[in-house]
Write an enzyme that holds these catalytic residues in place. Structure first.
Site, PDB file in Angstrom:
ATOM      1  N   GLU A  50       0.937  -1.554  -0.243  1.00 15.43           N
ATOM      2  CA  GLU A  50       0.028  -0.114  -0.009  1.00 15.43           C
ATOM      3  C   GLU A  50       1.051   1.141   0.164  1.00 15.43           C
ATOM      4  O   GLU A  50       0.129   2.497  -0.499  1.00 15.43           O
ATOM      5  CB  GLU A  50      -0.661  -0.154   0.691  1.00 15.43           C
ATOM      6  CG  GLU A  50      -2.187  -1.102   1.654  1.00 15.43           C
ATOM      7  CD  GLU A  50      -1.744  -2.007   1.651  1.00 15.43           C
ATOM      8  OE1 GLU A  50      -2.784  -3.659   2.089  1.00 15.43           O
ATOM      9  OE2 GLU A  50      -0.433  -2.455   2.181  1.00 15.43           O
ATOM     10  N   PHE A 112      -9.591  -8.003  16.134  1.00 13.99           N
ATOM     11  CA  PHE A 112      -8.749  -8.403  15.438  1.00 13.99           C
ATOM     12  C   PHE A 112      -7.929  -6.891  14.307  1.00 13.99           C
ATOM     13  O   PHE A 112      -9.129  -6.048  13.640  1.00 13.99           O
ATOM     14  CB  PHE A 112      -9.019  -9.458  14.925  1.00 13.99           C
ATOM     15  CG  PHE A 112      -7.937  -9.921  13.761  1.00 13.99           C
ATOM     16  CD1 PHE A 112      -6.157 -10.576  13.755  1.00 13.99           C
ATOM     17  CD2 PHE A 112      -8.102  -9.758  12.668  1.00 13.99           C
ATOM     18  CE1 PHE A 112      -5.514 -10.774  12.674  1.00 13.99           C
ATOM     19  CE2 PHE A 112      -7.324 -10.630  11.164  1.00 13.99           C
ATOM     20  CZ  PHE A 112      -6.176 -11.191  11.388  1.00 13.99           C
ATOM     21  N   GLN A 113      -7.092  -7.048  13.972  1.00 15.07           N
ATOM     22  CA  GLN A 113      -7.036  -5.930  13.283  1.00 15.07           C
ATOM     23  C   GLN A 113      -6.452  -4.674  14.096  1.00 15.07           C
ATOM     24  O   GLN A 113      -7.210  -3.275  12.649  1.00 15.07           O
ATOM     25  CB  GLN A 113      -6.667  -6.269  11.646  1.00 15.07           C
ATOM     26  CG  GLN A 113      -6.251  -7.281  11.119  1.00 15.07           C
ATOM     27  CD  GLN A 113      -6.270  -7.943   9.760  1.00 15.07           C
ATOM     28  OE1 GLN A 113      -7.383  -7.435   9.385  1.00 15.07           O
ATOM     29  NE2 GLN A 113      -5.695  -8.100   8.962  1.00 15.07           N
ATOM     30  N   VAL A 383      16.660   9.320  -3.159  1.00 13.79           N
ATOM     31  CA  VAL A 383      16.950  10.086  -1.660  1.00 13.79           C
ATOM     32  C   VAL A 383      18.056   9.321  -1.831  1.00 13.79           C
ATOM     33  O   VAL A 383      18.113   8.496  -1.978  1.00 13.79           O
ATOM     34  CB  VAL A 383      15.799  10.296  -0.325  1.00 13.79           C
ATOM     35  CG1 VAL A 383      16.707  10.302   0.385  1.00 13.79           C
ATOM     36  CG2 VAL A 383      14.187  11.033  -1.355  1.00 13.79           C
ATOM     37  N   PHE A 468      24.975   7.568   0.190  1.00 11.35           N
ATOM     38  CA  PHE A 468      24.994   9.343   0.810  1.00 11.35           C
ATOM     39  C   PHE A 468      24.648   9.202   2.465  1.00 11.35           C
ATOM     40  O   PHE A 468      25.107  10.137   3.554  1.00 11.35           O
ATOM     41  CB  PHE A 468      23.261   9.900   0.366  1.00 11.35           C
ATOM     42  CG  PHE A 468      23.182  11.157   0.780  1.00 11.35           C
ATOM     43  CD1 PHE A 468      23.773  11.973  -0.495  1.00 11.35           C
ATOM     44  CD2 PHE A 468      22.420  11.955   1.446  1.00 11.35           C
ATOM     45  CE1 PHE A 468      24.154  13.331  -0.090  1.00 11.35           C
ATOM     46  CE2 PHE A 468      23.227  13.729   1.748  1.00 11.35           C
ATOM     47  CZ  PHE A 468      23.755  14.049   1.217  1.00 11.35           C
TER      48      PHE A 468
END
Length: 575
Positions: A50, A112-113, A383, A468
């Site tokens: 996601e 749950f969750q 980045v 970096f």
């Protein structure tokens, strides 16, 4: 007519011009995904994580300026969205996140969750509310969309799975009264006159221009001409400020040019246009400053500002230009342009490759990419060092676009943003400049690229390290620790995933490999082994950094790591 809450949400998205929703399916999203399946004109984009969906939605919103949408199922599903949403919010792109919730009767029981998205996403959104009753669906969906579009950022709509299936008997058709409309913000005449008086009274004026200049290119050039002012651009402003700009003298900041830094530090008056450039050490603190921004809270928070103008950059400059005196002394501008030519030449001299070497200078790779990429290419960059080389060697010309995590500074953004960019602009070349660490962090999105059959071009700057971070350690006097990456052959890995893979270690092979890579009709990955010890020097070096690097060198010798210093010298001095 009667509609379910899910139908109201999806139909309102379609009315807002949304054509895709990025996410991973889950049972708490079933109501919404089933409506998307059945509707024409909108599709579900299945990503592997996601977080990648949020980055992809942000890239779409960046390119179009219109609403983009991502979604996550309850608990861990929508929690994965948060890093990408932070990036979208800080980049000021309009994104709506649909965050599913556990069944409403179970909220507050430790089910749950169970999480509480309405508090989790509060800091990275303009709007974050729980849709707890079906009768709220119309107004809350419209409100969330208008917050995202009107305030340019993230809105989050939290929807319990059971509520998404419930019916609203008399649901009205979607109505988005601000869709496609915009306001123009202009400072008062008295404020413009005060700003003009300040600028007219200074002999040497420099302009610092950011992303707020996106629709003000012509006005920016007129102001630079009238003031005889060099234009320094912030990284987020590069794609808008750099093209066809004879007054541009490059970037400042950690990734910037010496010419940009000098143009800022040598001015008597500074005109800041649409930028919230965060690095105060690269801004003059003792000059008279005018700052223009649509957000008053940004004015004066980076440097001391004498005149703050709240307004759109283009509209503000239109009001300011007739009040400015044309400066006849062009010496400040001419000096800055001469410094820029010298800086540009110095950087280009580093972008070379010697056939037969066992690794490449990343500057050479990026310069060749700039030369061979399409004139309307869309670049995304991770980045770290890929952003450094993109900032210094990719030339923006107007049609080209550049997307990165420039405010939030997240790793693993480039590939996911390239997915959103390619879906949004299917006829354009999309190139992701990935760090080896960034690519590995969301490596599963290679499978998304393959499954969606997107012709994204992925370049891996393979230096076997978090380069970096290593540079920051050296500058602070630390030995490198925890930064080494034991990388696979990324080209072979890409081939195993169903992409076209090419690996390059010899600079002499790069031009032809790059040409074949860019011309490949489908998704392709170019794994380029670049030098780990390449330094990306800022435009100015502080005494503390010199001391830190000296301490690092002494520690390296005393800890039996003198070979690091030798490799550092070979890469950066003996060229």
């Amino acid at each position: 007519m009667a509609k379910t809450v899910s139908e109201i949400i999806v139909d309102t998205l379609i009315a807002a011009g949304v054509t895709r929703v990025y996410g991973v399916v889950g049972d708490s999203l079933n109501g919404i995904t089933d409506v998307i399946r059945a509707r024409e004109g909108i599709e579900w984009i299945h990503v592997r994580n996601e977080e990648a969906g949020a980055f992809a939605a942000g890239a779409e919103a960046h390119l179009t300026g219109t609403l983009a949408v991502c979604a996550g199922s309850c608990g861990p599903g929508n929690t994965h969205l948060i890093n990408g949403l932070y990036d979208c919010h800080r980049s000021r792109v309009p994104v709506l996140a649909l965050a599913a919730q556990i069944p409403s009767p179970e909220i507050g029981t430790g089910y749950f969750q169970e999480t509480h998205p309405e508090t989790t996403f509060k800091e990275c959104s303009h709007y974050c509310e729980l849709l707890s009753q079906p009768t709220q669906a119309v107004r809350m969906t419209e409100a969330a969309i208008q917050h995202a579009l009107g305030q340019r950022g993230v809105a989050v709509l939290v929807i319990p799975g059971d509520v998404s299936h419930e019916t609203v008997p008399d649901a009205p058709e979607p109505r988005l009264p601000v869709l496609g409309r915009r306001a123009v913000l202009r400072p008062a005449d008295q404020d413009l006159q005060e700003a003009a008086a300040l600028l007219n009274g200074a002999k040497k004026v420099t302009i610092m221009a950011g992303a707020g200049c996106a629709e003000a290119h012509a006005e920016l050039l007129q102001a630079a001409e009238k003031l005889g002012a060099p234009v320094v651009h912030a990284l987020r402003g590069k794609e808008y400020v750099e093209p066809n700009n004879p007054y541009d003298v490059g970037l400042s900041g950690l990734l910037g040019f010496h010419s940009g830094y000098e143009a800022l530090m040598s001015c008597e008056a500074l005109l800041m246009l649409g930028t919230d450039f965060p690095y105060t050490q690269f801004l003059p603190q003792d000059v008279r400053t005018v700052q223009v921004d649509v957000r008053p809270e940004h004015i004066g928070r980076r440097t001391r500002v004498e005149v703050g103008l709240v307004g759109d950059v283009a509209e503000t400059l239109r009001g300011l230009l007739p009040l400015l005196d044309a400066k006849t002394d062009r010496s400040h501008l001419e000096t800055a342009l001469r410094n820029y030519r010298d800086s540009r030449q110095s950087l280009d001299e580093l972008a070379t490759g010697t056939p037969g070497d066992t690794s490449l200078h990343p500057q050479y790779l990026t310069r060749l990419l700039d030369e061979q990429a399409a004139p309307d290419a869309i670049f995304t960059c991770d980045v770290g060092t890929p952003t450094v080389w993109a900032a210094r060697y990719l030339r923006m010309n107007g049609p080209r676009r550049l997307i990165g995590s420039f405010n939030h500074g997240s790793m693993a953004n480039a590939l996911s943003q390239a997915i959103g960019a390619q879906l949004t602009r299917p006829g354009q070349q999309v190139i992701a400049l990935c760090g080896d660490g960034g690519l590995a962090m969301l490596l599963g999105e290679l499978l998304t690229v393959r499954q969606l059959k997107l012709p994204v071009k992925i370049i891996v700057y393979n230096n076997a390290s978090l380069a970096f971070v290593e540079l920051e350690m050296k500058a602070a006097g630390y030995l490198s620790y925890g930064t080494e990456l034991d990388n696979p052959n990324f080209a072979a890995l890409a081939e195993a995933a169903g992409l076209h893979g090419i690996r390059v270690t010899d600079p002499g092979h790069l031009p032809s490999a790059l040409d074949g890579f860019l011309s490949h009709p489908g998704p392709a990955l170019l794994d380029v082994v670049v030098k780990r010890t390449e330094l990306s020097m800022p435009p100015t070096i502080e005494a503390a950094q010199v001391k830190g690097f000296s301490v690092y060198a002494l520690k390296a010798i005393m800890n039996g790591r003198g070979d690091e210093l030798l490799e550092l010298a070979k890469t950066n001095l003996f060229r």
